[in-house]
Scaffold this active site. Structure first.
Site, PDB file in Angstrom:
ATOM      1  N   ALA A  63      22.838  77.613  21.703  1.00 26.25           N
ATOM      2  CA  ALA A  63      22.099  76.716  22.584  1.00 26.25           C
ATOM      3  C   ALA A  63      22.950  76.396  23.804  1.00 26.25           C
ATOM      4  CB  ALA A  63      21.768  75.436  21.831  1.00 26.25           C
ATOM      5  N   GLY A 107      23.710  79.004  17.689  1.00 26.04           N
ATOM      6  CA  GLY A 107      22.326  79.468  17.564  1.00 26.04           C
ATOM      7  C   GLY A 107      22.208  80.979  17.702  1.00 26.04           C
ATOM      8  N   GLU A 110      22.939  82.380  14.461  1.00 20.05           N
ATOM      9  CA  GLU A 110      21.823  82.075  13.545  1.00 20.05           C
ATOM     10  C   GLU A 110      20.627  82.988  13.796  1.00 20.05           C
ATOM     11  OE1 GLU A 110      21.669  77.624  12.774  1.00 20.05           O
ATOM     12  OE2 GLU A 110      22.835  77.781  14.619  1.00 20.05           O
ATOM     13  N   GLU A 130      29.531  74.971  15.998  1.00 18.36           N
ATOM     14  CA  GLU A 130      28.866  73.683  16.224  1.00 18.36           C
ATOM     15  C   GLU A 130      29.732  72.491  15.821  1.00 18.36           C
ATOM     16  OE1 GLU A 130      27.292  76.352  15.016  1.00 18.36           O
ATOM     17  OE2 GLU A 130      25.170  76.376  15.563  1.00 18.36           O
TER      18      GLU A 130
HETATM   19  N1  CO8 Z   1      26.167  76.738  26.782  1.00 20.45           N
HETATM   20  C1  CO8 Z   1      26.274  76.633  28.114  1.00 20.45           C
HETATM   21  N2  CO8 Z   1      27.148  77.347  28.861  1.00 20.45           N
HETATM   22  C2  CO8 Z   1      27.914  78.231  28.194  1.00 20.45           C
HETATM   23  C3  CO8 Z   1      27.839  78.413  26.801  1.00 20.45           C
HETATM   24  C4  CO8 Z   1      26.887  77.616  26.080  1.00 20.45           C
HETATM   25  N3  CO8 Z   1      26.684  77.721  24.754  1.00 20.45           N
HETATM   26  N4  CO8 Z   1      28.729  79.343  26.437  1.00 20.45           N
HETATM   27  C5  CO8 Z   1      29.338  79.755  27.562  1.00 20.45           C
HETATM   28  N5  CO8 Z   1      28.852  79.080  28.627  1.00 20.45           N
HETATM   29  C6  CO8 Z   1      29.232  79.180  30.037  1.00 20.45           C
HETATM   30  C7  CO8 Z   1      30.425  78.310  30.351  1.00 20.45           C
HETATM   31  O1  CO8 Z   1      30.035  76.958  30.558  1.00 20.45           O
HETATM   32  C8  CO8 Z   1      30.947  78.966  31.615  1.00 20.45           C
HETATM   33  O2  CO8 Z   1      30.150  78.593  32.699  1.00 20.45           O
HETATM   34  P1  CO8 Z   1      30.864  78.140  34.114  1.00 20.45           P
HETATM   35  O3  CO8 Z   1      31.558  79.392  34.558  1.00 20.45           O
HETATM   36  O4  CO8 Z   1      29.704  77.757  34.956  1.00 20.45           O
HETATM   37  O5  CO8 Z   1      31.792  77.047  33.768  1.00 20.45           O
HETATM   38  C9  CO8 Z   1      30.685  80.445  31.352  1.00 20.45           C
HETATM   39  O6  CO8 Z   1      29.675  80.504  30.327  1.00 20.45           O
HETATM   40  C10 CO8 Z   1      31.906  81.156  30.880  1.00 20.45           C
HETATM   41  O7  CO8 Z   1      32.425  80.439  29.764  1.00 20.45           O
HETATM   42  P2  CO8 Z   1      33.996  80.176  29.559  1.00 20.45           P
HETATM   43  O8  CO8 Z   1      34.652  79.887  30.871  1.00 20.45           O
HETATM   44  O9  CO8 Z   1      34.144  79.144  28.489  1.00 20.45           O
HETATM   45  O10 CO8 Z   1      34.472  81.609  29.064  1.00 20.45           O
HETATM   46  P3  CO8 Z   1      35.460  81.981  27.882  1.00 20.45           P
HETATM   47  O11 CO8 Z   1      35.561  83.479  27.889  1.00 20.45           O
HETATM   48  O12 CO8 Z   1      36.716  81.202  27.991  1.00 20.45           O
HETATM   49  O13 CO8 Z   1      34.734  81.523  26.529  1.00 20.45           O
HETATM   50  C11 CO8 Z   1      32.917  81.248  24.989  1.00 20.45           C
HETATM   51  C12 CO8 Z   1      33.466  82.047  26.174  1.00 20.45           C
HETATM   52  C13 CO8 Z   1      33.787  81.543  23.735  1.00 20.45           C
HETATM   53  C14 CO8 Z   1      31.497  81.742  24.750  1.00 20.45           C
HETATM   54  C15 CO8 Z   1      32.961  79.731  25.277  1.00 20.45           C
HETATM   55  O14 CO8 Z   1      32.300  79.500  26.504  1.00 20.45           O
HETATM   56  C16 CO8 Z   1      32.312  78.889  24.242  1.00 20.45           C
HETATM   57  O15 CO8 Z   1      32.934  78.531  23.254  1.00 20.45           O
HETATM   58  N6  CO8 Z   1      31.020  78.505  24.448  1.00 20.45           N
HETATM   59  C17 CO8 Z   1      30.315  77.569  23.629  1.00 20.45           C
HETATM   60  C18 CO8 Z   1      29.771  78.247  22.375  1.00 20.45           C
HETATM   61  C19 CO8 Z   1      29.146  77.225  21.454  1.00 20.45           C
HETATM   62  O16 CO8 Z   1      29.693  76.191  21.162  1.00 20.45           O
HETATM   63  N7  CO8 Z   1      27.918  77.535  20.953  1.00 20.45           N
HETATM   64  C20 CO8 Z   1      27.198  76.684  20.061  1.00 20.45           C
HETATM   65  C21 CO8 Z   1      26.253  75.821  20.841  1.00 20.45           C
HETATM   66  S1  CO8 Z   1      25.403  74.657  19.797  1.00 20.45           S
HETATM   67  C22 CO8 Z   1      24.180  75.575  19.063  1.00 20.45           C
HETATM   68  O17 CO8 Z   1      24.020  76.748  19.317  1.00 20.45           O
HETATM   69  C23 CO8 Z   1      23.293  74.842  18.124  1.00 20.45           C
HETATM   70  C24 CO8 Z   1      22.093  75.709  17.708  1.00 20.45           C
HETATM   71  C25 CO8 Z   1      21.186  74.973  16.746  1.00 20.45           C
HETATM   72  C26 CO8 Z   1      20.130  74.182  17.470  1.00 20.45           C
HETATM   73  C27 CO8 Z   1      19.006  73.739  16.566  1.00 20.45           C
HETATM   74  C28 CO8 Z   1      17.830  73.126  17.361  1.00 20.45           C
HETATM   75  C29 CO8 Z   1      16.618  72.752  16.580  1.00 20.45           C
END
Ligand code: CO8
Length: 256
Positions: A63, A107, A110, A130
């Protein structure tokens, strides 16, 4: 376009397409994903779905933490605002293949778990981070993972939030095969084509029996299997499949 939905012959493909955000799912992507799943479900000509992500870095980073997570918080207080659940959307009778091209986190992991078959690129990884956000998986991660791999490994992934790579996922039986990135879509296509050669109603019955088996006793499961098996005798596909075998020709299944 946040998501690309294409159809070619019997095979439909959904591609998450927000490479600038690791294909994370924002509200638009979620809506388009739900709509595509519904379309695939209703389209009699589409028999197998492949789900993948654009580029080589990410399948889907879950997400969108900036735009989606706040909305989900809002939905908690107003459940009537919830869009059709993607989990419900993925409860499809037809087979779904995940072509996991890169990071599958939260997500995204998942969604991969909700697919029936998973082919991973060597660059793929799987994780449920998460807990690092003060959340838990909400799209089936805590339920599907311990049913798919040993509990100790599921606990490690769910509680530490650390991702596993494609080889580890293969070793645990989480993915069907690992291929070089360039081979990912051809391999997924090949698997989809192999499924499409079979009677589609039989394939769907096999999937239903297999999925329901997880929550039934053996006795209940055997009864369900017998009902599904018996119903297939009434189909045109059964006549075509057996007829083609006897006549030594390729069957021409119609899904009827
Ligand atoms: N959401 C929004 N933006 C993201 C996400 C994300 N999940 N992942 C990456 N990005 C964006 C970053 O914000 C960044 O954007 P910007 O350049 O504008 O700052 C860009 O992508 C690049 O990211 P990084 O600079 O962090 O790049 P890295 O190579 O250092 O890391 C990662 C990449 C490992 C993907 C890292 O960004 C990360 O850990 N992202 C978050 C992943 C995460 O936590 N996912 C879980 C989200 S919660 C979820 O999915 C719940 C689902 C269940 C919902 C149920 C509903 C009913």
């Amino acid at each position: 376009m946040a998501l690309i939905y294409e159809k070619k012959g019997r095979i439909a493909t959904i591609t998450f397409n927000r490479p600038e955000a690791f294909n994370a799912m924002d509200p638009t992507t979620l809506q388009e994903f739900s709509a595509s799943l519904m379309d695939f479900r209703e389209d009699a000509d589409s028999w197998v779905l492949i789900v993948t992500g654009a580029g080589e870095k990410a399948f889907c980073a879950g997400a969108d933490v900036k735009s989606m997570i706040p909305l989900m918080r809002e939905w908690r207080e107003k459940p009537w605002l919830m869009p059709p659940s993607i989990v419900r959307g993925m409860e499809l009778a037809k087979p779904v293949i995940g072509a996991i091209n890169g990071l599958a986190l939260g997500g995204g992991c998942e969604i991969a778990l909700a697919c029936d078959l998973r082919i991973a690129s060597e660059k793929a990884s799987f994780g449920t981070p998460e807990v690092k956000l003060g959340l838990i998986p909400g799209w089936g991660g805590t339920q599907r993972l311990p049913r798919m791999i040993p509990m100790a490994k599921a606990a490690e992934i769910l509680l530490t939030g650390a991702a596993i790579d494609a080889q580890e996922a293969y070793r645990l039986g989480l993915v069907n095969k690992v291929v070089p990135p360039a081979q990912l879509m051809p391999a997924a296509q090949e698997m989809a084509e192999a499924i499409c050669k079979n009677g589609p109603l039989a394939v769907r019955a096999a999937k239903e029996a297999m999925i329901k088996a997880k929550s039934l006793s053996l006795e209940e499961g055997l009864r369900l299997e017998w009902t599904l098996f018996s119903n297939l005798f009434l189909t045109e596909d059964f006549k075509e499949g057996t007829g083609a075998f006897v006549e030594k020709r390729k069957p021409n299944f119609q899904g009827k």
